[in-house]
Design a protein around this motif. Structure first.
Motif, mmCIF file in Angstrom:
data_model
loop_
_atom_site.group_PDB
_atom_site.id
_atom_site.type_symbol
_atom_site.label_atom_id
_atom_site.label_comp_id
_atom_site.label_asym_id
_atom_site.label_seq_id
_atom_site.Cartn_x
_atom_site.Cartn_y
_atom_site.Cartn_z
ATOM 1 N N GLN A 52 0.243 -4.050 7.986
ATOM 2 C CA GLN A 52 -0.776 -3.847 7.075
ATOM 3 C C GLN A 52 -1.256 -2.427 6.863
ATOM 4 O O GLN A 52 -1.396 -2.077 5.815
ATOM 5 N N MET A 53 -1.312 -1.712 8.067
ATOM 6 C CA MET A 53 -1.886 -0.402 8.156
ATOM 7 C C MET A 53 -0.874 0.567 7.402
ATOM 8 O O MET A 53 -1.192 1.457 6.684
ATOM 9 N N ILE A 54 0.617 0.397 7.568
ATOM 10 C CA ILE A 54 1.350 1.264 7.155
ATOM 11 C C ILE A 54 2.185 0.888 6.099
ATOM 12 O O ILE A 54 2.954 1.704 5.443
ATOM 13 N N LYS A 55 2.222 -0.347 5.735
ATOM 14 C CA LYS A 55 3.041 -0.879 4.405
ATOM 15 C C LYS A 55 1.940 -1.270 3.411
ATOM 16 O O LYS A 55 1.305 -2.162 3.741
ATOM 17 N N ALA A 56 2.407 -0.732 2.078
ATOM 18 C CA ALA A 56 1.600 -1.340 0.991
ATOM 19 C C ALA A 56 1.920 -2.676 0.600
ATOM 20 O O ALA A 56 3.031 -3.272 0.952
ATOM 21 N N SER A 57 0.960 -3.324 0.128
ATOM 22 C CA SER A 57 1.236 -4.762 -0.157
ATOM 23 C C SER A 57 1.493 -5.005 -1.563
ATOM 24 O O SER A 57 1.263 -4.021 -2.423
ATOM 25 N N PRO A 58 2.486 -5.969 -1.892
ATOM 26 C CA PRO A 58 2.644 -6.057 -3.321
ATOM 27 C C PRO A 58 1.482 -6.295 -4.460
ATOM 28 O O PRO A 58 0.439 -7.168 -3.963
ATOM 29 N N SER A 59 1.702 -5.917 -5.441
ATOM 30 C CA SER A 59 0.612 -6.174 -6.644
ATOM 31 C C SER A 59 1.216 -6.627 -7.880
ATOM 32 O O SER A 59 2.322 -6.268 -8.268
ATOM 33 N N PHE A 60 0.290 -7.685 -8.467
ATOM 34 C CA PHE A 60 0.787 -8.117 -9.818
ATOM 35 C C PHE A 60 0.426 -6.996 -10.892
ATOM 36 O O PHE A 60 -0.446 -6.429 -10.740
ATOM 37 N N ILE A 61 1.456 -6.895 -11.679
ATOM 38 C CA ILE A 61 1.390 -5.839 -12.823
ATOM 39 C C ILE A 61 1.100 -6.720 -14.125
ATOM 40 O O ILE A 61 0.514 -6.221 -14.887
ATOM 41 N N TYR A 62 1.662 -7.881 -14.070
ATOM 42 C CA TYR A 62 2.017 -8.897 -15.120
ATOM 43 C C TYR A 62 1.939 -10.151 -14.683
ATOM 44 O O TYR A 62 2.696 -10.517 -13.812
ATOM 45 N N ARG A 63 1.175 -11.175 -15.424
ATOM 46 C CA ARG A 63 1.279 -12.562 -15.043
ATOM 47 C C ARG A 63 0.393 -13.309 -15.580
ATOM 48 O O ARG A 63 -0.754 -12.912 -16.492
ATOM 49 N N ASN A 64 0.896 -14.571 -15.937
ATOM 50 C CA ASN A 64 0.086 -15.520 -16.890
ATOM 51 C C ASN A 64 -0.165 -15.131 -18.141
ATOM 52 O O ASN A 64 -1.000 -15.001 -18.961
ATOM 53 N N GLY A 65 0.924 -14.332 -18.930
ATOM 54 C CA GLY A 65 1.099 -13.574 -20.185
ATOM 55 C C GLY A 65 0.117 -12.464 -20.240
ATOM 56 O O GLY A 65 -0.021 -12.067 -21.374
ATOM 57 N N GLU A 66 -0.399 -11.758 -19.420
ATOM 58 C CA GLU A 66 -1.280 -10.681 -19.377
ATOM 59 C C GLU A 66 -0.951 -9.693 -18.398
ATOM 60 O O GLU A 66 -0.660 -9.847 -17.364
ATOM 61 N N PHE A 67 -1.222 -8.245 -18.928
ATOM 62 C CA PHE A 67 -0.871 -7.116 -18.055
ATOM 63 C C PHE A 67 -2.321 -7.073 -17.278
ATOM 64 O O PHE A 67 -3.455 -7.231 -17.665
ATOM 65 N N ASP A 68 -2.167 -6.616 -16.021
ATOM 66 C CA ASP A 68 -3.463 -6.168 -15.025
ATOM 67 C C ASP A 68 -3.505 -4.679 -15.437
ATOM 68 O O ASP A 68 -3.008 -4.026 -14.716
ATOM 69 N N GLU A 69 -4.349 -4.613 -16.099
ATOM 70 C CA GLU A 69 -4.750 -3.101 -16.433
ATOM 71 C C GLU A 69 -4.968 -2.246 -15.396
ATOM 72 O O GLU A 69 -4.824 -1.162 -15.597
ATOM 73 N N LYS A 70 -5.782 -2.832 -14.777
ATOM 74 C CA LYS A 70 -6.386 -2.108 -13.411
ATOM 75 C C LYS A 70 -5.438 -1.853 -12.631
ATOM 76 O O LYS A 70 -5.325 -0.635 -12.123
ATOM 77 N N SER A 71 -4.481 -2.444 -12.356
ATOM 78 C CA SER A 71 -3.377 -2.438 -11.239
ATOM 79 C C SER A 71 -2.408 -1.398 -12.198
ATOM 80 O O SER A 71 -1.854 -0.568 -11.499
ATOM 81 N N ILE A 72 -2.093 -1.397 -13.462
ATOM 82 C CA ILE A 72 -1.312 -0.589 -14.122
ATOM 83 C C ILE A 72 -1.955 1.012 -14.170
ATOM 84 O O ILE A 72 -1.224 1.845 -13.658
ATOM 85 N N GLN A 73 -3.370 1.134 -14.382
ATOM 86 C CA GLN A 73 -3.872 2.174 -14.031
ATOM 87 C C GLN A 73 -3.897 2.741 -12.564
ATOM 88 O O GLN A 73 -3.532 4.258 -12.521
ATOM 89 N N LYS A 74 -4.168 1.973 -11.705
ATOM 90 C CA LYS A 74 -4.073 2.491 -10.353
ATOM 91 C C LYS A 74 -2.873 2.837 -9.901
ATOM 92 O O LYS A 74 -2.806 3.701 -9.094
ATOM 93 N N HIS A 75 -1.706 2.231 -10.305
ATOM 94 C CA HIS A 75 -0.500 2.556 -9.709
ATOM 95 C C HIS A 75 0.224 3.478 -10.907
ATOM 96 O O HIS A 75 1.670 3.952 -10.462
ATOM 97 N N ARG A 76 -0.177 4.035 -11.883
ATOM 98 C CA ARG A 76 0.182 4.958 -12.809
ATOM 99 C C ARG A 76 1.499 4.446 -13.401
ATOM 100 O O ARG A 76 2.491 5.187 -13.399
ATOM 101 N N ILE A 77 1.466 3.366 -13.771
ATOM 102 C CA ILE A 77 3.020 2.592 -14.573
ATOM 103 C C ILE A 77 2.685 2.591 -16.013
ATOM 104 O O ILE A 77 1.611 2.020 -16.607
ATOM 105 N N ARG A 78 3.720 3.126 -16.453
ATOM 106 C CA ARG A 78 3.798 2.769 -18.087
ATOM 107 C C ARG A 78 4.225 1.649 -18.482
ATOM 108 O O ARG A 78 5.361 1.010 -18.008
ATOM 109 N N LYS A 79 3.842 1.098 -19.507
ATOM 110 C CA LYS A 79 4.296 -0.042 -20.186
ATOM 111 C C LYS A 79 5.625 -0.107 -20.702
ATOM 112 O O LYS A 79 6.575 -0.971 -20.487
#
Length: 171
Positions: free
Chosen positions: A97-124
């Motif tokens: 857990q210290m050295i490996k990043a954990s997976p994150s939802f970017i989109y689920r249940n028909g909605e974008f996770d805006e906080k995660s998109i901003q945090k990870h700097r991902i473009r739609k």
């Protein structure tokens, strides 16, 4: 002056050729003997080791201030450190857990996770491209988009009646 920039004599050319013949096979042997994991980019530590292998190999070959023995020790130590880190990550959940990043939802249940998109700097637009690469024409066909620990995106297609146990540890 210009002639020393273009050609500094056969001594340096011969040194580079000999060091290439020694260092490159040594690195191949070291990587093959340390196992397949050394050749993958699973986490940031593996990425750093891979880049450092290349930089070290380049220094061994081109720098007349680095002997083959010095370079071999550096390559061996990098491989040993990578082996230790991979062993610890297999045997210790806390270390992993210290050295490996954990997976994150970017989109689920028909909605974008805006906080995660901003945090990870991902473009739609990049997400749309990934959805198209999966042969899908709409986000309505997508169950989830996961940003994996290695930085890749996984597109999970909607399929009725199937278990979603692969999504259990995603935040």
């Amino acid at each position: 002056m210009l002639d020393t920039i273009l050609f500094d004599g056969w001594k340096s050319v011969l040194r580079i050729a000999i060091m290439s013949l020694l260092a490159y096979p040594f690195l191949i042997l070291l990587l093959r003997s340390s196992g397949k994991r050394s050749l993958t980019n699973v986490n940031i530590f593996d990425f750093i080791i891979t880049v450092t292998y290349g930089a070290t190999l380049g220094s061994i070959i081109t720098s007349d201030k680095v002997s083959f023995a010095d370079g071999a020790v550096v390559l061996f130590m990098l491989t040993l450190l990578q082996y230790i880190v991979s062993k610890l990550s297999v045997n210790s959940k806390g270390f992993t857990q210290m050295i490996k990043a954990s997976p994150s939802f970017i989109y689920r249940n028909g909605e974008f996770d805006e906080k995660s998109i901003q945090k990870h700097r991902i473009r739609k637009d990049d997400l749309r491209g990934k959805v198209r690469q999966q042969g899908l024409s709409s986000f309505e066909q997508v169950e989830a988009i996961v940003l994996e620990g290695d930085g890749s995106l996984s597109i999970i297609k909607k399929q009725e009646g199937l278990s979603k146990d692969a999504l259990e540890n995603v935040k």
